[in-house]
Design a protein around this motif. Structure first.
Motif, short mmCIF file in Angstrom:
data_model
loop_
_atom_site.label_atom_id
_atom_site.label_comp_id
_atom_site.label_asym_id
_atom_site.label_seq_id
_atom_site.Cartn_x
_atom_site.Cartn_y
_atom_site.Cartn_z
N GLY A 73 0.80 -1.22 0.00
CA GLY A 73 0.00 0.00 0.00
C GLY A 73 0.83 1.26 0.00
O GLY A 73 0.54 2.21 -0.76
N GLU A 76 2.51 1.77 -3.39
CA GLU A 76 1.58 2.32 -4.38
C GLU A 76 1.39 3.82 -4.15
O GLU A 76 1.37 4.61 -5.10
N ARG A 95 -0.34 2.92 -13.19
CA ARG A 95 -0.94 1.77 -12.53
C ARG A 95 -0.42 0.47 -13.14
O ARG A 95 -0.11 -0.49 -12.42
N GLY A 99 1.84 -2.24 -11.26
CA GLY A 99 1.34 -3.61 -11.19
C GLY A 99 2.42 -4.64 -11.46
O GLY A 99 2.45 -5.70 -10.83
N GLU A 102 4.78 -4.53 -8.39
CA GLU A 102 4.09 -5.11 -7.24
C GLU A 102 4.07 -6.63 -7.33
O GLU A 102 4.21 -7.34 -6.32
N HIS A 271 -5.20 -3.83 -13.36
CA HIS A 271 -5.78 -3.42 -12.08
C HIS A 271 -4.76 -2.76 -11.16
O HIS A 271 -5.13 -2.19 -10.13
N ARG A 276 -4.73 -5.39 -5.86
CA ARG A 276 -5.93 -4.75 -6.43
C ARG A 276 -6.72 -5.72 -7.31
O ARG A 276 -7.95 -5.60 -7.42
N THR A 277 -6.05 -6.67 -7.93
CA THR A 277 -6.78 -7.68 -8.70
C THR A 277 -7.62 -8.55 -7.77
O THR A 277 -8.77 -8.87 -8.08
N ALA A 279 -8.87 -7.62 -4.91
CA ALA A 279 -10.00 -6.79 -4.47
C ALA A 279 -11.05 -6.69 -5.56
O ALA A 279 -12.27 -6.74 -5.27
N PHE A 280 -10.62 -6.58 -6.81
CA PHE A 280 -11.58 -6.49 -7.92
C PHE A 280 -12.35 -7.79 -8.08
O PHE A 280 -13.59 -7.78 -8.29
#
Length: 388
Positions: A73, A76, A95, A99, A102, A271, A276-277, A279-280
């Protein structure tokens, strides 16, 4: 677990034959391989999916030197603008780049802790992942390619014989509709009652898509990806067809509101990384919208989506793959093995794959020689996309 260095290498992953789709043709995938090295000498692997992003990765990575790979976090927050749009930068590009970095941070963490990515995400619910088998018209290459409905059907039959393929997905929107309907009929005859999915990459207008859906309906189509480009167009088609639709563009609130498309098919970069993927995908589950991963990554990002699929029950329908089309890869052992319709979840810490240095150098040289996303034919990639 602090970051000491971040490296990025653009590569071309060549296909055994250039495949054709509504955007044109493609002979090699251009990706950026990312290495995040920690102060303990652990190297995490990641990937940017959208071409040569090496300079962007190195520039962003400079802001993360000394950062703990577990602190996703705050990493990012250091590197990606906290708004959907800014006139002073490209939020989507940032992003995507983050990604890839990350992904490598997760891999480094898993290797350091001695556990797999699936374990870090809560544990693997399955150790074999079902994927689709792709078909399309292909120009001659290492393989002879397929340039007629009969040749495509023979190719699909050979995939059943050689690899036990269980589910097929194929490109439309490349040649005359009548010829493509003939192709679908031939493929259906060749694969028997195995599930059959189609993909037009949004090339058709609503009237053309409506006619295409009418003509392929007798062949028991399980899914149709992007018969038109927009969600609104697909919603208009819903009155005329009950074939489920999927799309690459991401707008979950709109998909929920329109009831269409029924699934969103993307990669991890789009994402902004693994966290974040996840979470999506959980949001898709809450709203009753399906989720799948699309094809076209090296063995690195492919390993990541295999781990996410193993850990997240909502990714139920088989995602896409082009593994049998790859002639090379950057991981040890080459492309992931896709037999019996399934790929085994990679074992080992992190992503469970190891970078092949010789292959990385070879694929990087291929990028320098070919340029980004070559089509394998004189005239270059792209330029053929148009609504029909």
């Amino acid at each position: 677990m602090n970051i000491r260095q971040i490296r990025a290498t653009p590569v071309n992953i060549t296909f055994r034959a250039p495949y054709r789709f509504s955007y044109g043709a493609i002979a090699s995938l251009t990706k950026t391989v990312i290495e995040v090295e920690t102060e303990d000498g652990v190297i995490g692997l990641g990937e940017c999916a959208d071409g040569d992003r090496a300079a962007d990765v190195v520039a962003m990575g400079a802001k993360l030197i000394g950062h703990d790979v577990r602190e996703i976090g705050t990493a990012e927050a250091k590197t990606v603008p906290g708004m959907r749009y800014t006139p002073w930068g490209n939020v989507l590009a940032a992003r995507r780049v983050f990604g890839g970095i990350e992904m490598a941070m997760w891999d480094a963490r898993g290797k350091t802790e001695g556990v797999s990515l699936a374990t870090l995400l809560g544990g693997a619910r399955r150790d074999r992942i079902e994927l689709t088998e792709y078909f399309s018209y292909r120009w001659p290459g290492i393989d002879p390619g397929e340039c007629s409905p009969t040749e495509v059907a023979r190719y699909c039959a050979s995939m059943i014989e050689r690899h036990g393929s269980t589910r097929f997905e194929g490109k439309m929107g490349t040649v005359d509709l009548a010829e493509e309907v003939h192709m679908v009929a031939e493929v259906r005859a060749a694969i028997g009652d195995r599930p059959l999915q189609l993909d037009a990459n949004g090339v058709w207008t609503v009237p053309t898509a409506r006619e295409a859906l009418r003509r392929v309906a007798p062949f028991d189509i399980s899914w149709f990806e992007e018969p038109c480009e927009t969600y609104e167009e697909m919603a208009r088609l819903r009155r005329f067809s009950d074939i489920p639709f999927s799309a690459h563009s991401i707008d979950l609130p709109k998909a929920h509101a329109l009831g269409c498309p029924e699934a969103i098919v993307t990669n991890i970069n789009e994402h902004g990384g693994i966290a974040r993927t996840v979470a999506f995908i959980r949001a898709c589950e809450m709203f009753g919208v399906g989720f799948r991963f699309h094809s076209g990554e090296t063995g690195i990002a492919s390993a990541a989506y295999l781990h996410l699929t193993a850990a997240l029950d909502h990714v139920r329908d088989p995602s896409q793959t082009l593994f049998h089309w790859y002639a090379d890869d950057v991981i040890e052992g080459g492309p992931h093995r896709h037999d019996g319709g399934f790929v085994a979840l990679p074992h080992g810490p992190g992503l469970g794959v190891t970078l092949d240095r010789a292959a990385l150098a070879r694929c990087h040289q291929r990028y320098l020689d070919e340029g980004p996303f070559p089509d394998g034919r004189k005239g270059g990639y792209g330029g053929q996309f148009r609504k029909r």
